[in-house]
Design an enzyme around this catalytic site. Sequence first.
Site, PDB file in Angstrom:
ATOM      1  N   THR A  87       0.841  -1.193   0.000  1.00 43.08           N
ATOM      2  CA  THR A  87       0.000   0.000   0.000  1.00 43.08           C
ATOM      3  C   THR A  87       0.876   1.243   0.000  1.00 43.08           C
ATOM      4  O   THR A  87       2.006   1.215   0.491  1.00 43.08           O
ATOM      5  CB  THR A  87      -0.913  -0.015   1.245  1.00 43.08           C
ATOM      6  OG1 THR A  87      -1.695  -1.209   1.213  1.00 43.08           O
ATOM      7  CG2 THR A  87      -1.830   1.192   1.311  1.00 43.08           C
ATOM      8  N   GLN A 124      -7.884  -6.801  -4.453  1.00 44.45           N
ATOM      9  CA  GLN A 124      -8.558  -6.439  -3.204  1.00 44.45           C
ATOM     10  C   GLN A 124      -9.593  -7.462  -2.759  1.00 44.45           C
ATOM     11  O   GLN A 124     -10.085  -7.373  -1.626  1.00 44.45           O
ATOM     12  CB  GLN A 124      -9.234  -5.069  -3.351  1.00 44.45           C
ATOM     13  CG  GLN A 124      -8.276  -3.913  -3.571  1.00 44.45           C
ATOM     14  CD  GLN A 124      -7.397  -3.616  -2.377  1.00 44.45           C
ATOM     15  OE1 GLN A 124      -6.256  -3.207  -2.543  1.00 44.45           O
ATOM     16  NE2 GLN A 124      -7.891  -3.815  -1.184  1.00 44.45           N
ATOM     17  N   ASP A 127      -9.416  -8.917   0.629  1.00 46.36           N
ATOM     18  CA  ASP A 127      -9.862  -8.191   1.824  1.00 46.36           C
ATOM     19  C   ASP A 127     -11.213  -8.694   2.324  1.00 46.36           C
ATOM     20  O   ASP A 127     -11.643  -8.317   3.412  1.00 46.36           O
ATOM     21  CB  ASP A 127      -9.973  -6.691   1.526  1.00 46.36           C
ATOM     22  CG  ASP A 127      -8.646  -5.971   1.717  1.00 46.36           C
ATOM     23  OD1 ASP A 127      -7.690  -6.615   2.161  1.00 46.36           O
ATOM     24  OD2 ASP A 127      -8.581  -4.764   1.427  1.00 46.36           O
ATOM     25  N   GLY A 173       0.691  -0.610   5.331  1.00 45.71           N
ATOM     26  CA  GLY A 173       0.920  -1.577   6.399  1.00 45.71           C
ATOM     27  C   GLY A 173      -0.137  -2.640   6.585  1.00 45.71           C
ATOM     28  O   GLY A 173      -0.207  -3.261   7.643  1.00 45.71           O
ATOM     29  N   GLY A 174      -1.017  -2.864   5.590  1.00 50.14           N
ATOM     30  CA  GLY A 174      -2.044  -3.884   5.764  1.00 50.14           C
ATOM     31  C   GLY A 174      -2.936  -3.557   6.944  1.00 50.14           C
ATOM     32  O   GLY A 174      -3.228  -2.387   7.217  1.00 50.14           O
TER      33      GLY A 174
END
Length: 230
Positions: A87, A124, A127, A173-174
Amino acid sequence: DLQTNPIDSAETVHLYTQAARLAFADRDKYMADSDFVYVPEQELMSDRYLSDRRDQIKFTRDMGKAKPGNVGSQHLASNISIEQPNTSHFSIVDAQGNAVSMTTSIEMAFGSAVMVDGFLLNNQLTDFALSPTRDGKLVANRVEPLKRPRSSMAPMMVMSPTGTLKLVVGSPGGSRIINYVAQTILGVIDWKLDPQQAINMPKLTNRNDVTTLEKGTSIVKLKTGLEAKG
């Protein structure tokens, strides 16, 4: 009153990680695309609810894995998603005071590994929850057509009580993004650090599992004291 201890003290880190446990417990159960599920935002942010959650924090002992609070639907199960930390973020303020806080992610290092007109397409979908159900209950963040996956991206603008812009911040950073951004905001607001000092602080996270301390930094010295609290 957090400022009674240094920002990098065992006491501060302990309180921060306990609050993070509670926040992630609620997030894992209730956070999803609000076009598809009811997200109890007002209940989660009410003074009464936050007071009840705060009372679960003990100064002397780690609470262990926190459970989600009783708001919204009790017919939902908590869930886990992968959330890769590939990211980028930028914060910009121009001479006229216009500002943007933007976080962007393609998820995996090369997204879906498909390039179109020079752009890598994202991945994505990871997620979303790994499974649509858990323990016989539906998961709020399950895959559905046209639904947006839950994200940890947290681009923030902090305003002063008078409405002027005080801070523009965000992070890669997730799922650790949430901890990183909150830590930076606390550094600026509660400890009066300048933004760069706050960003440079040793990073600590807890996603309602283990507490992690950034290797090779001064905060590692707290390891033994935190372990003594459980």
